[in-house]
Design a protein around this motif. Structure first.
Motif, PDB file in Angstrom:
ATOM      1  N   UNK C 159     115.543  61.541-103.099  1.00 54.71           N
ATOM      2  CA  UNK C 159     114.551  60.744-102.396  1.00 54.71           C
ATOM      3  C   UNK C 159     113.266  61.527-102.196  1.00 54.71           C
ATOM      4  N   UNK C 160     113.451  62.800-101.912  1.00 61.63           N
ATOM      5  CA  UNK C 160     112.298  63.664-101.717  1.00 61.63           C
ATOM      6  C   UNK C 160     111.451  63.721-102.984  1.00 61.63           C
ATOM      7  N   UNK C 161     112.118  63.860-104.108  1.00 59.34           N
ATOM      8  CA  UNK C 161     111.435  63.917-105.393  1.00 59.34           C
ATOM      9  C   UNK C 161     110.664  62.608-105.653  1.00 59.34           C
ATOM     10  N   UNK C 162     111.314  61.494-105.356  1.00 58.06           N
ATOM     11  CA  UNK C 162     110.649  60.197-105.561  1.00 58.06           C
ATOM     12  C   UNK C 162     109.419  60.064-104.677  1.00 58.06           C
ATOM     13  N   UNK C 163     109.559  60.525-103.456  1.00 61.41           N
ATOM     14  CA  UNK C 163     108.436  60.445-102.518  1.00 61.41           C
ATOM     15  C   UNK C 163     107.252  61.259-103.042  1.00 61.41           C
ATOM     16  N   UNK C 164     107.560  62.454-103.542  1.00 58.41           N
ATOM     17  CA  UNK C 164     106.497  63.312-104.083  1.00 58.41           C
ATOM     18  C   UNK C 164     105.815  62.650-105.285  1.00 58.41           C
ATOM     19  N   UNK C 165     106.631  61.994-106.106  1.00 57.80           N
ATOM     20  CA  UNK C 165     106.065  61.328-107.289  1.00 57.80           C
ATOM     21  C   UNK C 165     105.202  60.138-106.904  1.00 57.80           C
ATOM     22  N   UNK C 166     105.621  59.435-105.882  1.00 57.30           N
ATOM     23  CA  UNK C 166     104.935  58.186-105.531  1.00 57.30           C
ATOM     24  C   UNK C 166     103.704  58.404-104.663  1.00 57.30           C
ATOM     25  N   UNK C 167     103.721  59.471-103.891  1.00 55.12           N
ATOM     26  CA  UNK C 167     102.665  59.643-102.888  1.00 55.12           C
ATOM     27  C   UNK C 167     101.251  59.568-103.462  1.00 55.12           C
ATOM     28  N   UNK C 168     100.985  60.218-104.610  1.00 53.50           N
ATOM     29  CA  UNK C 168      99.620  60.162-105.157  1.00 53.50           C
ATOM     30  C   UNK C 168      99.165  58.739-105.512  1.00 53.50           C
ATOM     31  N   UNK C 169     100.088  57.803-105.514  1.00 55.39           N
ATOM     32  CA  UNK C 169      99.707  56.424-105.826  1.00 55.39           C
ATOM     33  C   UNK C 169      99.455  55.583-104.571  1.00 55.39           C
ATOM     34  N   UNK C 170      99.592  56.212-103.400  1.00 52.29           N
ATOM     35  CA  UNK C 170      99.393  55.438-102.173  1.00 52.29           C
ATOM     36  C   UNK C 170      97.909  55.333-101.793  1.00 52.29           C
ATOM     37  N   UNK C 171      97.102  56.292-102.281  1.00 47.72           N
ATOM     38  CA  UNK C 171      95.683  56.283-101.918  1.00 47.72           C
ATOM     39  C   UNK C 171      94.985  55.009-102.366  1.00 47.72           C
ATOM     40  N   UNK C 172      95.340  54.569-103.575  1.00 44.39           N
ATOM     41  CA  UNK C 172      94.705  53.393-104.162  1.00 44.39           C
ATOM     42  C   UNK C 172      94.896  52.127-103.317  1.00 44.39           C
ATOM     43  N   UNK C 173      96.015  52.105-102.594  1.00 48.52           N
ATOM     44  CA  UNK C 173      96.309  50.910-101.793  1.00 48.52           C
ATOM     45  C   UNK C 173      95.218  50.660-100.756  1.00 48.52           C
ATOM     46  N   UNK C 174      94.592  51.747-100.314  1.00 53.63           N
ATOM     47  CA  UNK C 174      93.665  51.626 -99.177  1.00 53.63           C
ATOM     48  C   UNK C 174      92.219  51.965 -99.535  1.00 53.63           C
ATOM     49  N   UNK C 175      91.944  52.100-100.826  1.00 54.40           N
ATOM     50  CA  UNK C 175      90.581  52.391-101.250  1.00 54.40           C
ATOM     51  C   UNK C 175      89.922  51.110-101.746  1.00 54.40           C
ATOM     52  N   UNK C 176      89.014  50.549-100.958  1.00 58.19           N
ATOM     53  CA  UNK C 176      88.439  49.272-101.356  1.00 58.19           C
ATOM     54  C   UNK C 176      87.512  49.406-102.558  1.00 58.19           C
ATOM     55  N   UNK C 177      87.500  48.408-103.411  1.00 55.96           N
ATOM     56  CA  UNK C 177      86.503  48.333-104.479  1.00 55.96           C
ATOM     57  C   UNK C 177      85.606  47.127-104.170  1.00 55.96           C
ATOM     58  N   UNK C 178      84.754  46.762-105.106  1.00 54.76           N
ATOM     59  CA  UNK C 178      83.773  45.699-104.850  1.00 54.76           C
ATOM     60  C   UNK C 178      84.445  44.368-104.506  1.00 54.76           C
ATOM     61  N   UNK C 179      85.574  44.095-105.178  1.00 55.46           N
ATOM     62  CA  UNK C 179      86.267  42.828-104.921  1.00 55.46           C
ATOM     63  C   UNK C 179      86.842  42.822-103.502  1.00 55.46           C
ATOM     64  N   UNK C 180      87.450  43.929-103.116  1.00 53.83           N
ATOM     65  CA  UNK C 180      87.993  44.030-101.752  1.00 53.83           C
ATOM     66  C   UNK C 180      86.887  43.847-100.716  1.00 53.83           C
ATOM     67  N   UNK C 181      85.772  44.507-100.964  1.00 53.42           N
ATOM     68  CA  UNK C 181      84.664  44.432-100.009  1.00 53.42           C
ATOM     69  C   UNK C 181      84.117  43.006 -99.936  1.00 53.42           C
ATOM     70  N   UNK C 182      84.018  42.366-101.090  1.00 53.46           N
ATOM     71  CA  UNK C 182      83.571  40.964-101.104  1.00 53.46           C
ATOM     72  C   UNK C 182      84.524  40.119-100.255  1.00 53.46           C
ATOM     73  N   UNK C 183      85.826  40.289-100.500  1.00 48.45           N
ATOM     74  CA  UNK C 183      86.819  39.469 -99.799  1.00 48.45           C
ATOM     75  C   UNK C 183      86.828  39.756 -98.303  1.00 48.45           C
ATOM     76  N   UNK C 184      86.590  40.999 -97.952  1.00 50.73           N
ATOM     77  CA  UNK C 184      86.542  41.337 -96.528  1.00 50.73           C
ATOM     78  C   UNK C 184      85.306  40.722 -95.876  1.00 50.73           C
ATOM     79  N   UNK C 185      84.181  40.833 -96.560  1.00 50.36           N
ATOM     80  CA  UNK C 185      82.931  40.270 -96.038  1.00 50.36           C
ATOM     81  C   UNK C 185      83.036  38.748 -95.905  1.00 50.36           C
ATOM     82  N   UNK C 186      83.769  38.146 -96.841  1.00 50.82           N
ATOM     83  CA  UNK C 186      83.943  36.684 -96.796  1.00 50.82           C
ATOM     84  C   UNK C 186      84.901  36.265 -95.679  1.00 50.82           C
ATOM     85  N   UNK C 187      85.458  37.232 -94.986  1.00 46.22           N
ATOM     86  CA  UNK C 187      86.370  36.906 -93.883  1.00 46.22           C
ATOM     87  C   UNK C 187      87.772  36.597 -94.363  1.00 46.22           C
ATOM     88  N   UNK C 188      88.076  36.965 -95.596  1.00 44.48           N
ATOM     89  CA  UNK C 188      89.360  36.616 -96.194  1.00 44.48           C
ATOM     90  C   UNK C 188      90.344  37.791 -96.118  1.00 44.48           C
TER      91      UNK C 188
END
Lengths: 96, 312, 252
Positions: C159-188
């Motif tokens: 499990x520890x190994x899996x966590x280490x492998x997966x962790x670098x992919x968690x940043x993307x979940x919370x990094x907004x791009x233009x579409x995210x920002x548009x959707x947030x601004x739209x109140x969605x």
């Protein structure tokens, strides 16, 4: 794998809708109660068969012995006065 | 009357046997053999269809197929549970499957090479299975009968979804229709073999009928299946690959050609196209899951120990 | 016609769901025990169901006659905007449950927010249904992470190994791009930074209980939302789309 490595057996009871009692539907293996509940949900209520689930370790059940069937249940046979149909009432008494 | 005679009389009166009731060893053994074989068939039966889950051609078809294969896992589970009431453990039963000691339905030793096979398996294979299974809802052993009631209830969508896949193919392009016909050509005979050897060659039929574990003979069920299926094939516009197939007015049944019994016995003996792959796949899943099962058990023991220290 | 960003936002929710659903479906028939085989298939069915609803909605917004299957089967790798985490191969059971935990917790919080917004009522309805499914996914995965983390030495190591492998992919979940920002601004769409704070709490608590601890945040992988993928997505799509693409336009 020997038996001691096997996950324990759980008996599953499902209440099919509010107002009814839980009914035995089958069993499954699970390492703990949480997973027994989750698995029971996936195994026995995939088609909305329930609104509530009980699980209990199969080892916790004490069952009557089939050998005692006669002495446990037959004595009730001749107590027919416990049933409403034993009593003949005049037709004038409509619902009782 | 001795125990055996009383048992035979009890069964003959169509009464049900429950787990803790006295039963002859041979009855218990026959049940364990038949129920576990049945459970193994469900679980191994997941593999040929599982082969198309990731390639199903629409999201709806993918969902239906997944739900169906999942049902088979559920059916395996109901049946293993029924078998466990006879005093055997699921692990032992699975070990017998992996070692080759226990059998399962030979049909799953044939490969599912085209999408149309998802239709054919539902229509013919599940159709044949239902023929075998419906009478088992009244089988003499209570837990088996109850498991079968559940299985049959859930199976009813399986055959329908299979027929619908074929219907869509037959109403589709020439290529799609050819896909359906090619699939029927491969599966028809193996489906007929699912009913087992001819009655005169079946070693278990007589005893199983007397004990009401089985309620119809192999040949009776096979004939019933053919009679039911031929008109459905006509409806689809598919040709059943048997030149000897024709309606017999006198018998009121279809006559049909000779099954290739040599192939039948070879596949049972392990020489089918996928026997080794199927068992290897099950064995691999089991082996790769060992650490998971051990860890979950270790965790629950730790928790139990913790809560008893707290309680003390 | 709806804004491009709107359509993309909905379609990428569908992309996450279909890719993860596909990965989970690979377990069907191969689970570590029959009970869990059934459970994994249920998860897969939930995601595929979500993808169908989301794609149908995206198709309606787009108004070019595209149904759900167009999005799943007739778009190429670079058109998929799922997070990289969901396309990684299924790995062992430990990897699968760890991914489920990290991703489903995110998906749950996201859907919960989407169920509460009023900018896109159809999306709110889909989210309200999905959120119930995802709550169960989180619970199921969390239990497994704790069980396997605090199980045997082997399970902890895996499990520890899996966590280490997966962790670098968690940043993307919370990094907004233009579409995210548009959707947030739209109140969605929700504010991803606020979502992350809640995600952190849930994840940290569970990883602690599982005796694994939370990895350090280092370099984070990204690109999924821009259509730049790992090498794995191409194979996943090749397999998933092969039959449908061989017979375009037919009915199944």
């Amino acid at each position: 794998m020997n038996a001691s490595n096997a996950w324990p057996l759980w008996e599953v009871f499902v209440r099919s809708r509010q107002g009814l009692s839980h009914r035995h539907v089958g069993s499954l293996h699970a390492p703990d109660a949480e997973m027994a509940i989750q698995n029971a949900r996936d195994v026995y209520t995939r088609r909305q068969e329930g609104v509530s689930i009980w699980v209990l370790p199969a080892s916790a059940i004490t069952a009557s012995s089939p050998a005692d069937k006669d002495c446990l249940f037959e004595p009730a046979n001749d107590k027919i006065y416990r049933h409403p149909t034993f009593y003949d009432l005049p037709d004038e008494v409509k619902n009782m | 009357m001795n125990m055996n005679e009383r048992f035979e009389a009890y069964i003959a009166s169509d009464a049900k046997i429950e787990p803790k009731d006295w039963m002859p060893d041979a009855y218990r053994k026959t049940l364990i053999r038949q129920i576990s074989q049945h459970a193994h068939s469900e679980v191994v039966g997941m593999l040929p269809e599982g082969n198309w889950v990731t390639r199903a051609p629409s999201l709806l078809r993918k969902s239906i197929l997944l739900a169906k294969v999942q049902d088979e896992a559920g059916h395996g589970l109901y049946l293993y549970s029924a078998c466990e009431t006879l005093g055997v453990s699921r692990d032992d039963l699975i070990a017998d499957l992996h070692s080759g000691k226990a059998k399962y339905s030979s049909i799953f030793n044939y490969p599912a090479t085209s999408w149309a096979d998802m239709g054919t398996i539902g229509w013919l294979v599940d159709g044949a299975a239902i023929m075998n299974q419906v009478p088992l809802c009244k089988t003499s052993y209570g837990p088996y009968a109850r498991a079968m009631v559940r299985v049959c209830k859930e199976e009813s969508f399986h055959q329908r979804q299979g027929f619908q896949i074929l219907l869509a193919l037959c109403n589709g392009t020439e290529e799609q229709k050819a896909m359906a016909q090619e699939s029927i050509n491969r599966w028809w005979w193996p489906a007929l073999m699912m009913f087992g050897p001819r009655d005169e060659d079946s070693q278990h039929t007589e005893e199983s009928m007397r004990w009401r574990i089985k309620r119809f003979t192999n040949d009776e069920l096979r004939q019933k299946f053919i009679d039911m299926t031929v008109p459905q094939a006509e409806l689809l516009g598919l040709t059943i690959p048997d030149p000897d197939l024709k309606w017999n007015e006198e018998r009121g049944h279809y006559d049909f050609g000779e099954i290739n019994w040599e192939e039948f016995y070879h596949v049972i003996r392990g020489n089918g196209p996928c026997n080794k792959e199927r068992i290897a796949a099950r064995q691999q899943a089991h082996d790769e899951g060992a650490w998971v099962r051990e860890a979950a058990l270790a965790h629950s023991k730790k928790r139990a120990a913790q809560s008893s220290t707290h309680a003390a | 016609m709806a804004a491009q960003e709107h359509i993309r936002y909905i379609a990428r929710l569908g992309d996450d769901a279909v890719v993860l659903g596909q990965r989970l479906s690979e377990w069907c028939g191969h689970g570590p025990i029959l009970e869990e085989d059934i459970a994994l298939t249920n998860l897969s069915l939930d995601y595929i169901g979500q993808a169908r609803a989301l794609y149908t909605h995206a198709g309606a917004l787009e108004a070019q006659g595209h149904g759900e299957d167009h999005f799943a089967y007739f778009r190429d790798e670079e058109a998929f905007e799922n997070h990289l985490m969901v396309e990684l191969p299924k790995g062992d059971f430990g990897f699968t449950v760890m991914r489920q935990f990290l991703f489903a917790t995110f998906a749950y919080l996201r859907m919960e927010a989407l169920a509460g917004q009023t900018t896109d009522p159809e999306l709110a309805a889909i989210a309200a249904k999905s959120v119930k499914e995802l709550r169960y996914h989180v619970e199921h995965a969390r239990d497994w992470v704790v069980r396997l983390g605090d199980g045997t030495a082997e399970s902890r190591e895996r499990l520890h190994r899996s966590l280490e492998q997966l962790w670098p992919y968690t940043g993307e979940l919370f990094t907004p791009d233009a579409v995210d920002t548009w959707a947030e601004t739209a109140g969605m769409a929700p504010d991803l930074a606020r979502l992350k704070a809640r995600w952190d709490d849930v994840i940290t608590a569970a990883l602690t209980e599982a005796t694994l601890g939370r990895p350090e945040d280092g370099w984070m992988q990204a690109g999924g939302k821009a259509g730049r993928h790992t090498e794995h997505l191409g194979y996943l799509l090749a397999e998933m789309q092969s039959l449908a693409r061989k017979h375009p336009g037919v009915t199944w």
